[in-house]
Motif scaffolding. Structure first.
Motif: not given
Length: 303
Positions: A30-33, A51-55, A107-119
Motif C-alpha cells: 500500500r505504501w509503495a503507491d 524500501a517500504c518493507k525496510a521502513v 501513510l498512517r491511513t493504510a496501516v490503521t485500516e489494516l489494524l482495524r481489520g485485525d481487531v
C-alpha cells in the motif's frame, strides 16, 4: 504512570510490533503507491516495495522497544536513511515541508485500516480484548506521529544541505577569475561582498595564480556598492596572500563612496597598488611586464 498503565502500554507496544511484522507485506504494498515513495522509485515498483518493507521493519523495532514517541530511538536511524533521499527529492521538485508532512501523515491511513481489520470480528464488532486493541491503535497513532516528525526533520535537513550547496555554487559562479593576458588574471566583483564571498574570492584567485603562474592579479570592485571594515580586511588579506604567492595584486574601481568609507574606517591602503578602472590596472600590469600598448594609425594594416 501507574504500574498497570505501564504494563498496558508495554503490552500494546508489543502487540503493535507483532502486527507490523505480520502485516509487513500488505503495508509495504500500500505504501509503495503513495506519493512519498512513488516519486523516487518511478522505474521499479518492486524497489519501492522493498524500501517500504525496510521502513516497516524499523517501525516494528521501535514499537517493540516501547519508544514510539522518541524521535531519537535507534530504530529510526534506518528510517532516516530510507526517507532521506525521498524527502530531498520531494523538496527539489518544489514541494513544501507542509505538503511533505501531509504525505507522511497519509501513510498512517493504510496501516490503521489494516489494524482495524485485525481487531474487528466477523460482524464488525470488537473482539473481547477491545480495551487492549484501542491501546494498540493509540500506540500506532503515536508511532506514526513520531514517524511524521522524523520525516519532517529529514526534509528540513535535506533542504538546508541543498541551500548550502546552492549558495556555495552561486558564490563560485559569482567570482570568476579571468585571464586578461599572459601572466595577468583578474576577478571582476559585482554585488555585495560578505565574509563568505570574500573567502571564495581569495581561494579562487590564489588557485588561478598557481595554475596560470600569474605575476599580476587584479581585483576590480567597480560593481561593489559598499565595503565594510570586515570586507576591507579580507581584501587586504587577499592582497597579502597574493604577494606570498609571488604575484602583485592591484585593486581597481574604488568608488568615491567606498574610498570615503575606507578613509573613515582608518584602513591603510598605502601599500596596495590602486587604479581607477580595470583598464588602468591592466595597463599598469602590462607596463610592469615591459609590454607597450599603442594605438595603430588610421589606414595602417597590421603585419
Amino acid at each position: 504512570m501507574r504500574v498497570s498503565e505501564r504494563a498496558a502500554a508495554g503490552s500494546a507496544a508489543r502487540e503493535l510490533g507483532a502486527f507490523l511484522e505480520r502485516r509487513r507485506e500488505q503495508i509495504a504494498q500500500r505504501w509503495a503507491d503513495t506519493p512519498l515513495f512513488r516519486t523516487v522509485f518511478t522505474v521499479s515498483r518492486d524497489e519501492a516495495v522493498e524500501a517500504c518493507k525496510a521502513v516497516v521493519d524499523a517501525l516494528a523495532d521501535v514499537a517493540a522497544t516501547g519508544r514510539a514517541e522518541d524521535v531519537a530511538a535507534p530504530g529510526f536511524d534506518s528510517v532516516r536513511e530510507q526517507l532521506g533521499r525521498m524527502a530531498a527529492s520531494r523538496a527539489r521538485s518544489g514541494h513544501s515541508p507542509a505538503q511533505i508532512a501531509d504525505e507522511a501523515a497519509a501513510l498512517r491511513t493504510a496501516v490503521t485500516e489494516l489494524l482495524r481489520g485485525d481487531v474487528q470480528g466477523p460482524s464488525g464488532g470488537e473482539t473481547p480484548s477491545g480495551d487492549g486493541k484501542r491501546d494498540v491503535l493509540l500506540a500506532l497513532t503515536v508511532l506514526m506521529g513520531t514517524l511524521r516528525l522524523v520525516i519532517m526533520e529529514t526534509t528540513i535537513n535535506a533542504g538546508e544541505e541543498l541551500i548550502a550547496r546552492q549558495r556555495q555554487q552561486l558564490l563560485e559562479v559569482a567570482t570568476p577569475v579571468i585571464s586578461l593576458w599572459d601572466g595577468i588574471v583578474a576577478v571582476p566583483l559585482i554585488g555585495t561582498l560578505d565574509s563568505a564571498r570574500s573567502q571564495v574570492v581569495m581561494e579562487s584567485l590564489l588557485q588561478a595564480i598557481v595554475e596560470q603562474r600569474a605575476r599580476f592579479a587584479i581585483l576590480d570592485i567597480t560593481g561593489v556598492p559598499t565595503v565594510d571594515s570586515l570586507v576591507a580586511q579580507h581584501l587586504m588579506k587577499t592582497v597579502a596572500a597574493a604577494r606570498l604567492m609571488g604575484a602583485e595584486c592591484v585593486v581597481s574601481g574604488i568608488r568615491p563612496a567606498i574610498a570615503q568609507t575606507i578613509v573613515h574606517l582608518g584602513i591603510d591602503l598605502g601599500s596596495v597598488v590602486t587604479r581607477s578602472s580595470l583598464a588602468d590596472a591592466l595597463a599598469y600590469a602590462l607596463t610592469r611586464q615591459g609590454i607597450e600598448v599603442s594605438h595603430r594609425a588610421a589606414g595602417v594594416s597590421p603585419r
